[in-house]
Design an enzyme around this catalytic site. Structure first.
Site, short mmCIF file in Angstrom:
data_model
loop_
_atom_site.label_atom_id
_atom_site.label_comp_id
_atom_site.label_asym_id
_atom_site.label_seq_id
_atom_site.Cartn_x
_atom_site.Cartn_y
_atom_site.Cartn_z
CB THR A 125 -0.91 0.03 1.25
OG1 THR A 125 -1.42 1.35 1.45
CG2 THR A 125 -0.16 -0.33 2.52
CD GLU A 127 -2.01 5.07 5.07
OE1 GLU A 127 -1.58 5.05 6.22
OE2 GLU A 127 -2.47 6.10 4.55
CE1 TYR A 149 -4.14 -1.68 6.00
CE2 TYR A 149 -3.05 0.34 5.29
CZ TYR A 149 -3.70 -0.84 4.99
OH TYR A 149 -3.90 -1.20 3.67
CE LYS A 153 -2.23 -4.08 3.85
NZ LYS A 153 -2.57 -5.21 2.97
P1 NAP Z 1 -11.60 -4.49 2.29
O1 NAP Z 1 -12.77 -4.15 1.44
O2 NAP Z 1 -11.54 -3.98 3.68
O3 NAP Z 1 -11.49 -6.09 2.31
C1 NAP Z 1 -10.71 -6.76 3.26
C2 NAP Z 1 -11.02 -8.24 3.18
O4 NAP Z 1 -10.23 -8.93 4.18
C3 NAP Z 1 -12.49 -8.61 3.50
O5 NAP Z 1 -12.88 -9.65 2.65
C4 NAP Z 1 -12.41 -9.13 4.93
O6 NAP Z 1 -13.44 -10.03 5.26
C5 NAP Z 1 -11.07 -9.84 4.87
N1 NAP Z 1 -10.52 -10.13 6.20
C6 NAP Z 1 -10.45 -9.29 7.26
N2 NAP Z 1 -9.92 -9.94 8.32
C7 NAP Z 1 -9.65 -11.21 7.90
C8 NAP Z 1 -9.11 -12.35 8.54
N3 NAP Z 1 -8.72 -12.32 9.80
N4 NAP Z 1 -9.00 -13.50 7.82
C9 NAP Z 1 -9.39 -13.54 6.52
N5 NAP Z 1 -9.90 -12.49 5.86
C10 NAP Z 1 -10.04 -11.34 6.56
O7 NAP Z 1 -10.24 -4.03 1.59
P2 NAP Z 1 -9.95 -3.68 0.03
O8 NAP Z 1 -10.17 -2.22 -0.17
O9 NAP Z 1 -10.64 -4.66 -0.82
O10 NAP Z 1 -8.37 -3.89 -0.04
C11 NAP Z 1 -7.82 -5.16 -0.36
C12 NAP Z 1 -6.39 -5.23 0.16
O11 NAP Z 1 -5.62 -4.20 -0.44
C13 NAP Z 1 -6.25 -5.02 1.66
O12 NAP Z 1 -5.18 -5.81 2.10
C14 NAP Z 1 -5.89 -3.55 1.80
O13 NAP Z 1 -5.18 -3.33 3.00
C15 NAP Z 1 -5.05 -3.36 0.56
N6 NAP Z 1 -5.02 -2.01 -0.02
C16 NAP Z 1 -6.19 -1.38 -0.32
C17 NAP Z 1 -6.17 -0.15 -0.93
C18 NAP Z 1 -7.44 0.59 -1.29
O14 NAP Z 1 -7.36 1.80 -1.54
N7 NAP Z 1 -8.58 -0.10 -1.36
C19 NAP Z 1 -4.93 0.44 -1.27
C20 NAP Z 1 -3.77 -0.26 -0.97
C21 NAP Z 1 -3.83 -1.49 -0.37
P3 NAP Z 1 -14.76 -9.46 6.05
O15 NAP Z 1 -15.39 -8.50 5.12
O16 NAP Z 1 -15.55 -10.67 6.34
O17 NAP Z 1 -14.22 -8.81 7.29
O1 G4F Z 2 -10.47 6.96 2.93
P1 G4F Z 2 -9.47 6.88 4.01
O2 G4F Z 2 -9.91 6.30 5.30
O3 G4F Z 2 -8.24 6.09 3.37
P2 G4F Z 2 -6.69 5.96 3.79
O4 G4F Z 2 -6.49 6.25 5.22
O5 G4F Z 2 -5.92 6.76 2.80
O6 G4F Z 2 -6.45 4.40 3.57
C1 G4F Z 2 -6.93 3.71 2.41
O7 G4F Z 2 -5.97 3.78 1.40
C2 G4F Z 2 -4.72 3.11 1.70
C3 G4F Z 2 -3.81 3.33 0.48
O8 G4F Z 2 -3.18 4.58 0.59
C4 G4F Z 2 -5.00 1.66 1.96
F1 G4F Z 2 -3.84 1.00 2.23
C5 G4F Z 2 -5.94 1.51 3.13
O9 G4F Z 2 -6.26 0.13 3.31
C6 G4F Z 2 -7.24 2.27 2.82
O10 G4F Z 2 -7.89 1.63 1.75
O11 G4F Z 2 -8.87 8.34 4.33
C7 G4F Z 2 -8.35 9.15 3.31
C8 G4F Z 2 -8.04 10.54 3.88
C9 G4F Z 2 -7.21 10.50 5.18
O12 G4F Z 2 -6.23 11.49 5.13
C10 G4F Z 2 -8.22 10.85 6.26
O13 G4F Z 2 -7.67 11.50 7.42
O14 G4F Z 2 -9.26 11.18 4.22
C11 G4F Z 2 -9.11 11.80 5.47
N1 G4F Z 2 -10.44 11.97 6.08
C12 G4F Z 2 -10.99 13.17 6.42
N2 G4F Z 2 -12.18 12.97 7.00
C13 G4F Z 2 -11.27 10.99 6.44
C14 G4F Z 2 -12.38 11.62 7.02
N3 G4F Z 2 -11.19 9.66 6.30
C15 G4F Z 2 -12.23 8.91 6.75
N4 G4F Z 2 -12.18 7.56 6.58
N5 G4F Z 2 -13.33 9.48 7.34
C16 G4F Z 2 -13.45 10.83 7.51
O15 G4F Z 2 -14.44 11.32 8.06
#
Ligand code: NAP
Ligand code: G4F
Length: 326
Positions: A125, A127, A149, A153
């Site tokens: 990520t 992050e 987190y 990671k």
């Molecule tokens: P998400 O919607 O939160 O999905 C996370 C998945 O992990 C869900 O299916 C959840 O199942 C499962 N999970 C949680 N705890 C678990 C456990 N103990 N054992 C097995 N499975 C478990 O996340 P996403 O946005 O699809 O992201 C996918 C991956 O990419 C994650 O690793 C995230 O950290 C990473 N990532 C995401 C972003 C982004 O912007 N979306 C960016 C960079 C990296 P339940 O729903 O049942 O809890």
């Molecule tokens: O949408 P966010 O919670 O995403 P964040 O923290 O960037 O993390 C996501 O992206 C990562 C990749 O860079 C992944 F690894 C991670 O698993 C996840 O998918 O917050 C985005 C930004 C932050 O700066 C936060 O402080 O939005 C700001 N924010 C402002 N108000 C808020 C809020 N975020 C959330 N969730 N809720 C608020 O009310």
């Protein structure tokens, strides 16, 4: 026919990736952690719940992962499962470390000890960059995670690199910047905003409370990003790639796009609530996706404007149904 095992198949990326792999004629297995009510709504939304094979298991339980690898005999393993919400990682740091960090090692060990030749994808990520000094982040930018987190990671990232170097495993890390969709979890800021826009437009919500709206993110569409995951595992050699759009936008400007899509002014509805600020913030993320373009032939196709409009439209449709009881 190739087979793939996806951890996190019920999450946003897991569901889109499963759909992509089914379209490519893979046999798709997914790890299903035990929940009192299984959260398979995303698979249902994409109409693929009957096409994937779900195997009970949890990232914190090594034996279940070993069993899943033995059962699925996957050509490719995508480790997408995680406690993925940054905010929660301060409230549940140990769970986050066990799932998001140690869980990666459990999967790697399951593959190694089962003598499987599976290729491995780790969901790293942006992050990881955290408090970076580089205005644009690439594969060579130093990591400085800012949350439990991010630290978890980092462990998973380096374990993946280490298994590649120690055991000659075909293991890749995708360093993905934020990616969103109508299937995004409600707690993430884009979805929180698009859901609120729909509710405010339909008269069932009055205001939207947010934290740091000056934070900047490089936001893309999840549907585009899962293609990059697959492409990484189709290369001759394993490697790590930044996946991003190359553009960054403030939360404030993202809100402007969302509210103006329904003819509203965001400034009339947003309340900045200091209680929603994070203990340590990642102020700016901006990725350089050049390597992915050069080596994978991948680039983001969906603009932030189109992405947010797609999410607002999906939320309007869902909330309208909720309101009318249909
Ligand atoms: P998400 O919607 O939160 O999905 C996370 C998945 O992990 C869900 O299916 C959840 O199942 C499962 N999970 C949680 N705890 C678990 C456990 N103990 N054992 C097995 N499975 C478990 O996340 P996403 O946005 O699809 O992201 C996918 C991956 O990419 C994650 O690793 C995230 O950290 C990473 N990532 C995401 C972003 C982004 O912007 N979306 C960016 C960079 C990296 P339940 O729903 O049942 O809890
Ligand atoms: O949408 P966010 O919670 O995403 P964040 O923290 O960037 O993390 C996501 O992206 C990562 C990749 O860079 C992944 F690894 C991670 O698993 C996840 O998918 O917050 C985005 C930004 C932050 O700066 C936060 O402080 O939005 C700001 N924010 C402002 N108000 C808020 C809020 N975020 C959330 N969730 N809720 C608020 O009310």
């Amino acid at each position: 026919m190739k087979s793939a095992l996806i951890t996190g198949i019920t999450g946003q990326d897991g569901a889109y990736l499963a759909k992509l792999l089914l379209q490519k004629n893979y046999e798709v297995y997914g790890l299903l952690p035990r929940r009192s009510t299984p959260s398979i709504w995303r698979l249902q939304f994409l109409g693929i719940q009957e096409e994937v094979r779900l195997i009970a298991g949890d990232l914190t339980d090594f034996s279940s992962l070993s069993r899943a690898v033995a059962l699925a005999k996957p050509d490719e393993v995508y480790n997408l499962g995680a406690q993925s919400y940054v905010g929660t990682s301060w409230q549940q740091p140990v769970l986050t470390a066990q799932t998001t960090g140690l869980g990666v090692l459990h999967v790697l060990e399951a593959i190694r000890l089962e003598n499987s030749n599976s290729k491995f994808y780790q969901a790293s990520t942006s992050e990881l960059f955290g408090l970076t000094e580089d205005p644009v982040q690439s594969e060579s930018t130093l990591f400085y995670p800012r949350s439990p987190y991010g630290v978890a990671k980092l462990f998973g990232h380096w374990m993946t690199v280490n298994y590649r170097e120690s055991y000659d495993m075909f293991a890749c890390c995708g360093i993905l910047f934020n990616h969103e969709s109508p299937l995004r979890g409600m707690e993430f800021v884009t979805r929180k905003v698009t859901d609120a826009v729909a509710r405010i437009k339909l008269g069932i919500q009055k205001e939207l409370r947010l934290g740091n709206i000056e934070a900047k993110r490089d936001w893309g569409f999840a549907g585009d990003y899962v293609e990059a995951m697959w492409l990484m595992l189709q290369q001759e050699k394993p490697d790590d790639y930044v996946i991003a759009t190359g553009r960054t936008t403030t939360v404030r400007d993202m809100c402007k796009i969302a509210f103006s899509h329904v003819g509203l002014d965001y400034e009339d509805f947003i309340v900045v609530d200091p209680n929603l600020y994070r203990p340590a913030e990642v102020e700016v993320l901006l990725g350089n996706p050049d390597k992915a373009k050069r080596k994978l032939g991948w680039q983001a196709r969906t603009s932030l404007q189109d992405l947010i409009q797609m999410m607002v439209e999906a939320d309007l449709e869902r909330v309208r149904k909720e309101v009318s009881g249909k």
